[in-house]
Enzyme design. Structure first.
Site, short mmCIF file in Angstrom:
data_model
loop_
_atom_site.label_atom_id
_atom_site.label_comp_id
_atom_site.label_asym_id
_atom_site.label_seq_id
_atom_site.Cartn_x
_atom_site.Cartn_y
_atom_site.Cartn_z
N ASP A 1 2.80 -6.37 3.69
CA ASP A 1 2.46 -5.26 4.58
C ASP A 1 2.81 -5.57 6.04
O ASP A 1 2.08 -5.24 6.96
CB ASP A 1 0.96 -4.93 4.45
CG ASP A 1 0.58 -3.65 5.17
OD1 ASP A 1 1.49 -2.84 5.49
OD2 ASP A 1 -0.62 -3.45 5.44
N HIS B 1 3.89 3.12 12.49
CA HIS B 1 2.99 4.27 12.74
C HIS B 1 3.62 5.36 13.62
O HIS B 1 2.90 6.16 14.21
CB HIS B 1 1.66 3.83 13.36
CG HIS B 1 0.83 2.97 12.44
ND1 HIS B 1 -0.47 2.62 12.73
CD2 HIS B 1 1.10 2.39 11.25
CE1 HIS B 1 -0.95 1.87 11.76
NE2 HIS B 1 -0.02 1.70 10.85
N GLU C 1 -4.95 2.26 2.69
CA GLU C 1 -5.04 1.10 3.58
C GLU C 1 -5.20 1.56 5.02
O GLU C 1 -5.89 0.94 5.82
CB GLU C 1 -3.77 0.23 3.44
CG GLU C 1 -3.87 -1.12 4.14
CD GLU C 1 -3.54 -1.08 5.63
OE1 GLU C 1 -3.92 -2.01 6.34
OE2 GLU C 1 -2.92 -0.12 6.09
N GLU C 2 -4.55 2.68 5.34
CA GLU C 2 -4.43 3.07 6.74
C GLU C 2 -5.66 3.76 7.32
O GLU C 2 -5.93 3.64 8.50
CB GLU C 2 -3.21 4.00 6.93
CG GLU C 2 -1.88 3.37 6.58
CD GLU C 2 -1.41 2.34 7.60
OE1 GLU C 2 -2.18 2.01 8.52
OE2 GLU C 2 -0.28 1.86 7.46
N ASP D 1 6.18 0.66 6.50
CA ASP D 1 4.71 0.57 6.37
C ASP D 1 4.23 1.71 5.48
O ASP D 1 3.85 2.76 5.98
CB ASP D 1 4.06 0.63 7.75
CG ASP D 1 2.57 0.34 7.70
OD1 ASP D 1 2.09 -0.15 6.67
OD2 ASP D 1 1.89 0.61 8.70
N HIS E 1 0.82 -1.21 0.00
CA HIS E 1 0.00 0.00 0.00
C HIS E 1 0.85 1.27 0.00
O HIS E 1 1.88 1.36 0.66
CB HIS E 1 -1.06 0.00 1.11
CG HIS E 1 -0.56 0.11 2.51
ND1 HIS E 1 -0.28 1.32 3.11
CD2 HIS E 1 -0.33 -0.83 3.45
CE1 HIS E 1 0.10 1.10 4.36
NE2 HIS E 1 0.09 -0.19 4.60
#
Ligand SMILES: [Zn+2]
Length: 470
Positions: free
Chosen positions: A361, A433, A333-334, A299, A287
């Site tokens: 991922d 994140h 995606e997030e 990520d 992604h």
């Protein structure tokens, strides 16, 4: 990735292929040779790393709806066109959430020195409802679980800031069950605000879902509510818990994010057309969007880069897939999954011709192999892939019952054989994140292993005599 819970592990016993006909045998050994060539080229190639470097260092954070996310779409589309693929941009309307000021201080607590406060490191969660510019002030109530919150009930929650002090299980992560540890803790990030709101809380905070203790907050998606939602660092959650066990703790909290109107964005889709069955599709994907605090290297620039590398290697080596290999760089995606929803809607009628879908991922660390949601009877057909990937320890195929990737979940649900790269997750959630998800967390050699694993599996799926049984 959002939620991941590991299911049972299937240890494969060697399965002997019974090839009676010499022609079939020759074809199979021809494929095996091609797979080995592909692996060796991937392990020596720098393309994926260069792509990840551009996406992270040059383009930067790629939050859904941001100018960087759209620049990344155009960049990846251009690179794949340059490789000779047929590129399409699939329209996706995405949310546009923009971070504002994230600050917090304890303004009252046991033992406080007069005229002082204690700084709390906090980050707003995606989809946060903002405080006013002046912030809000309220007593903090600390709970260790949803049950504990409900036991307190409305009288003790109403008007307060709820802090869910639920630690990420670092021991579990160190023991190879990082996904499970994440799955347990992330429930509070996903639904904490909703539960707190239901009991009249004025804001909701979670302990950051992450493994490292460098006082870094980890953001992520939170189910939208009408109250502000943030994540404090592990250290600050523990501090507040200790102080509140001694007496009253009051916090001043400012989270001033904004949500703009939805923005037109895109999934990037690029086809390397199959020579015999162009209508049959094998997806390789990652992604393209990321969170905003870091530059989204592990990520998931890594996932996009290795999917691009599959196409790059096939073109460079003049290998011709019999089925179409489709590179997808998923959007959003997030922050809600609008990209996967759009694909599921636009291509539902073609899912019967989707032979397999692969996503990466879970970072960029050494791959052990794949998690797979497939019919167990398909396993023997994957033995050539395992044989070729064994040389660097990426030959595990772990059968799981849920989708091995969030973007490919609708495909997995429809019965399309679905694979996710299974990276070593021991350090992944230290950075995930957070502001520390940056290019330096990608080890080039390990990224090459991931590229090799994805390319070998994809090419095999594109060239096996028959699609895998569903
Ligand atoms: Zn991700």
């Amino acid at each position: 990735m959002r939620i991941q819970t590991l299911a049972f592990l299937l240890i494969l016993t060697p399965v002997l292929l019974s090839q009676d006909q010499p022609a079939a045998q020759a074809a199979s050994s021809h494929l095996q040779n091609e797979l080995a060539t592909l692996r060796d080229a991937a392990l020596a190639d720098d393309y994926a790393y260069q792509q990840a470097a551009h996406l992270t260092d040059n383009i930067g954070p790629r939050a859904t709806g941001s100018p960087q996310a759209e620049a990344a779409v155009q960049y990846v589309a251009g690179e794949l066109r340059q490789l000779g693929l047929q590129v399409q941009l699939e329209a996706v309307q995405v949310p546009h959430w923009i971070r504002g000021t994230d600050t917090a201080e304890l303004i009252e607590y046991p033992g406080q020195v007069p005229a002082t406060t204690q700084k709390i490191v906090v980050t707003a969660l995606g989809g946060n409802t903002p405080t006013t510019a002046d912030g809000l002030t309220a007593e903090v109530v600390v709970v260790k679980s949803f049950d504990a919150l409900r036991a307190l009930g409305r009288p003790q929650v109403k008007g307060k800031i709820v802090l869910f002090d639920v630690p990420f299980d670092k021991q579990k992560a160190a023991n190879g069950m990082a996904g499970e540890a994440y799955g347990e803790a992330v429930a509070y990030r996903l639904s904490g605000a909703k539960e707190a709101e239901a009991l009249g809380a004025v804001a909701s905070l979670v302990r950051s879902v992450g493994g490292a203790d460098y006082r870094l907050p980890h953001t992520g998606f939170s189910t939208p509510t009408a109250i502000p939602a943030g994540a404090v660092t592990s250290e600050d959650a523990a501090l507040i818990a200790r102080l509140s066990s001694q007496g009253k703790v009051r916090m001043h909290l400012t989270l001033t994010s904004q949500t703009g109107p939805d923005v037109l964005s895109h999934n990037v889709m690029a086809d390397l057309k199959g020579s015999e069955h162009p209508e049959q599709i094998v997806i390789v994907s990652g992604h393209l969007d990321s969170w905003d605090l870091g530059t989204g290297a592990i990520d998931d620039a890594a996932g996009v880069a290795i999917a691009m590398e599959t196409a790059q290697l096939l073109q460079q080596l003049h290998l011709h897939p019999k089925r179409t290999v489709r590179v997808i760089a998923w959007m959003d995606e997030e922050n809600g999954g609008r990209g996967l929803d759009a694909y599921a809607k636009d291509y539902a009628a073609e899912f019967a011709n989707h032979v397999a879908a692969i996503e990466s991922d879970l970072g960029a660390a050494h791959p052990f192999g794949f998690q797979a949601k497939i019919n167990p009877s398909a396993l023997p057909l994957l033995k050539p892939v395992q044989d070729v990937l064994q040389s660097f320890g990426a030959n595990l195929i772990e059968l799981i019952s849920r989708s091995p990737g969030s973007d490919i979940a609708p495909l997995a649900k429809a019965g399309v054989p679905a694979f996710g790269l299974l990276q070593d997750g021991r350090t992944y959630f230290n950075y995930h994140h957070s502001a520390a998800d940056t290019l330096d967390k990608i080890v080039p050699e390990e990224l090459r292993e991931n590229a090799a694993a994805m390319a070998v599996l994809a090419y095999a799926l594109a060239n096996l005599p028959e699609p895998l049984p569903r």
